[in-house]
Design a protein around this motif. Sequence first.
Motif, mmCIF file in Angstrom:
data_model
loop_
_atom_site.group_PDB
_atom_site.id
_atom_site.type_symbol
_atom_site.label_atom_id
_atom_site.label_comp_id
_atom_site.label_asym_id
_atom_site.label_seq_id
_atom_site.Cartn_x
_atom_site.Cartn_y
_atom_site.Cartn_z
ATOM 1 N N MET A 13 45.154 129.199 139.741
ATOM 2 C CA MET A 13 45.396 128.861 138.344
ATOM 3 C C MET A 13 46.764 128.224 138.167
ATOM 4 S SD MET A 13 44.819 132.857 137.724
ATOM 5 C CE MET A 13 44.428 133.389 139.394
ATOM 6 N N ALA A 14 46.793 127.197 137.385
ATOM 7 C CA ALA A 14 48.061 126.507 137.140
ATOM 8 C C ALA A 14 48.765 127.183 135.965
ATOM 9 C CB ALA A 14 47.801 125.045 136.822
ATOM 10 N N VAL A 15 50.026 127.497 136.146
ATOM 11 C CA VAL A 15 50.778 128.177 135.103
ATOM 12 C C VAL A 15 52.169 127.555 135.041
ATOM 13 C CG1 VAL A 15 51.670 130.407 134.323
ATOM 14 C CG2 VAL A 15 49.520 130.331 135.566
ATOM 15 N N ASP A 16 52.604 127.225 133.820
ATOM 16 C CA ASP A 16 53.928 126.619 133.655
ATOM 17 C C ASP A 16 55.034 127.649 133.785
ATOM 18 O OD1 ASP A 16 52.716 124.223 133.192
ATOM 19 O OD2 ASP A 16 52.761 124.419 131.005
ATOM 20 N N LYS A 17 54.724 128.876 133.297
ATOM 21 C CA LYS A 17 55.774 129.879 133.262
ATOM 22 C C LYS A 17 55.154 131.251 133.457
ATOM 23 C CE LYS A 17 59.656 131.159 130.382
ATOM 24 N NZ LYS A 17 60.061 131.300 128.986
ATOM 25 N N PHE A 18 55.430 131.862 134.589
ATOM 26 C CA PHE A 18 54.895 133.187 134.927
ATOM 27 C C PHE A 18 56.085 134.127 135.063
ATOM 28 C CE2 PHE A 18 52.799 135.591 138.756
ATOM 29 C CZ PHE A 18 52.608 136.719 137.972
ATOM 30 N N GLU B 279 50.574 127.240 144.764
ATOM 31 C CA GLU B 279 51.957 127.433 145.215
ATOM 32 C C GLU B 279 52.773 128.022 144.072
ATOM 33 O OE1 GLU B 279 52.388 123.956 148.609
ATOM 34 O OE2 GLU B 279 53.334 123.640 146.646
ATOM 35 N N TYR B 280 53.342 129.183 144.323
ATOM 36 C CA TYR B 280 54.204 129.835 143.337
ATOM 37 C C TYR B 280 55.654 129.582 143.741
ATOM 38 C CZ TYR B 280 50.014 132.348 141.859
ATOM 39 O OH TYR B 280 48.752 132.674 141.398
ATOM 40 N N LEU C 211 58.236 132.295 137.711
ATOM 41 C CA LEU C 211 57.574 131.399 138.655
ATOM 42 C C LEU C 211 56.805 130.311 137.920
ATOM 43 C CD1 LEU C 211 55.977 133.912 141.227
ATOM 44 C CD2 LEU C 211 58.265 132.918 141.244
ATOM 45 N N THR C 212 56.581 129.229 138.633
ATOM 46 C CA THR C 212 55.589 128.254 138.188
ATOM 47 C C THR C 212 54.484 128.265 139.241
ATOM 48 O OG1 THR C 212 56.625 126.480 139.451
ATOM 49 C CG2 THR C 212 57.330 126.740 137.159
ATOM 50 N N ALA C 213 53.289 127.895 138.821
ATOM 51 C CA ALA C 213 52.177 127.850 139.772
ATOM 52 C C ALA C 213 51.493 126.498 139.665
ATOM 53 C CB ALA C 213 51.188 128.966 139.471
ATOM 54 N N THR C 214 51.379 125.837 140.798
ATOM 55 C CA THR C 214 50.631 124.579 140.827
ATOM 56 C C THR C 214 49.466 124.740 141.805
ATOM 57 O OG1 THR C 214 52.145 123.767 142.516
ATOM 58 C CG2 THR C 214 52.585 123.075 140.263
ATOM 59 N N VAL C 215 48.358 124.117 141.442
ATOM 60 C CA VAL C 215 47.124 124.297 142.220
ATOM 61 C C VAL C 215 46.693 122.977 142.813
ATOM 62 C CG1 VAL C 215 44.752 125.155 142.157
ATOM 63 C CG2 VAL C 215 46.430 125.993 140.507
ATOM 64 N N LYS C 216 46.292 123.027 144.079
ATOM 65 C CA LYS C 216 45.651 121.854 144.649
ATOM 66 C C LYS C 216 44.373 122.282 145.356
ATOM 67 C CE LYS C 216 48.920 122.083 148.427
ATOM 68 N NZ LYS C 216 50.097 121.596 149.065
ATOM 69 N N LEU D 187 59.775 127.957 147.303
ATOM 70 C CA LEU D 187 58.454 128.552 147.442
ATOM 71 C C LEU D 187 58.580 130.066 147.627
ATOM 72 C CD1 LEU D 187 55.584 127.405 147.509
ATOM 73 C CD2 LEU D 187 55.863 127.050 149.976
ATOM 74 N N VAL D 188 57.830 130.841 146.817
ATOM 75 C CA VAL D 188 57.878 132.308 146.914
ATOM 76 C C VAL D 188 56.593 132.837 147.568
ATOM 77 C CG1 VAL D 188 58.156 134.464 145.623
ATOM 78 C CG2 VAL D 188 59.367 132.414 144.883
ATOM 79 N N VAL D 189 55.455 132.388 147.050
ATOM 80 C CA VAL D 189 54.160 132.813 147.589
ATOM 81 C C VAL D 189 53.219 131.612 147.625
ATOM 82 C CG1 VAL D 189 52.146 134.342 147.282
ATOM 83 C CG2 VAL D 189 54.410 135.140 146.582
ATOM 84 N N THR D 190 52.467 131.468 148.700
ATOM 85 C CA THR D 190 51.362 130.511 148.732
ATOM 86 C C THR D 190 50.070 131.323 148.746
ATOM 87 O OG1 THR D 190 52.722 129.051 150.091
ATOM 88 C CG2 THR D 190 50.374 128.519 149.933
ATOM 89 N N ALA D 191 49.188 131.032 147.801
ATOM 90 C CA ALA D 191 47.937 131.786 147.676
ATOM 91 C C ALA D 191 46.763 130.849 147.911
ATOM 92 C CB ALA D 191 47.834 132.410 146.290
#
Lengths: 140, 165
Positions: free
Chosen positions: B1-6, B140-141, B112-117, B148-152
């Motif tokens: 999931m893409a999140v601008d601000k976590f 990618e968080y 964190l921010t989360a971007t999805v590919k 980079l903190v966590v890759t899921a």
Amino acid sequence: MPLKLSDLNVGDVYREEVCNNLSRTQIVQYAGTSGDYNPLHSDEIFTTQIAGYPSVFAHGMLSMGMTGRMLTNYVGDGRLTAYGVRFTAQVFPGATLTASATIDAIREENGEHFIDLSVSTQDSEGVEVIKGQASARVDA
Amino acid sequence: MAVDKFPIEAGHIMMFARSIGDANPIYYDEDYAKGTEPGGVVAPPTFVQASAQFDPDYFLRPKIGQEWFGSAKGPTGITPKEGGGSGGGSGGGLHAEQHYVYHKPLVAGDTLTATVKPGKSWEKEGRRGGKLMFSESVTEYRDLTGELVVTATSVGVRTERPATS
């Protein structure tokens, strides 16, 4: 407490019961904290009458989360470098799960020491519900 | 999931740890956590999944003013449409695999921010016949410095026929 290299051997097993008689309420609790409100996990009427399952069942991520507790208790806080699983069977209310980690390899990388673990979580009938692997940094 | 601000909030971590049955004080007791190696309240290994809470469009959360496919008065809250089935499937397939790589500890107070590919996709013959379609998505968080903190990596599976049939 972090693990110490000199205490570790390939084949070592650490095991922990991670839930006993899993309640529907705990599944609801997980829905609330994770934000995954899929009715398959909390809504018996929808799950049996519309989706056709025998009852609500736990989020795979709840089983992974409970299994993760076994891992952090074993390797220490902030020591995991990787953790991945396959969800191999559904977990229904009433489940009692035991998670285990087995050391597959002990290795050194850039002067730091790591262990690679295979991870398995089974119910009381021996059905594997989680199959995975993890890696953690250990002290020299 | 893409999140601008976590935002990684201490109260959220405490509740998440309770929900996975983890009583480790590093998840709620700041004084205890200060004396540990990470030096503060950290998040459990699967916590980033809860970024769904901060995804405004996350489809498995009821939205104000919208129909919800779970039960209400009837077994599904979705009003049957002319000619169409009642639907009610989760639409997302089933969660087959989840993998995390941890680059550094996730500490309360981080944002964190989360971007999805999209990742790989593949097919497999199911045990009971019918094709199983697997697809991967990689999230990618990163913290506010871009580190980079966590890759899921999440793997979902769908069957050729709807899972609810």
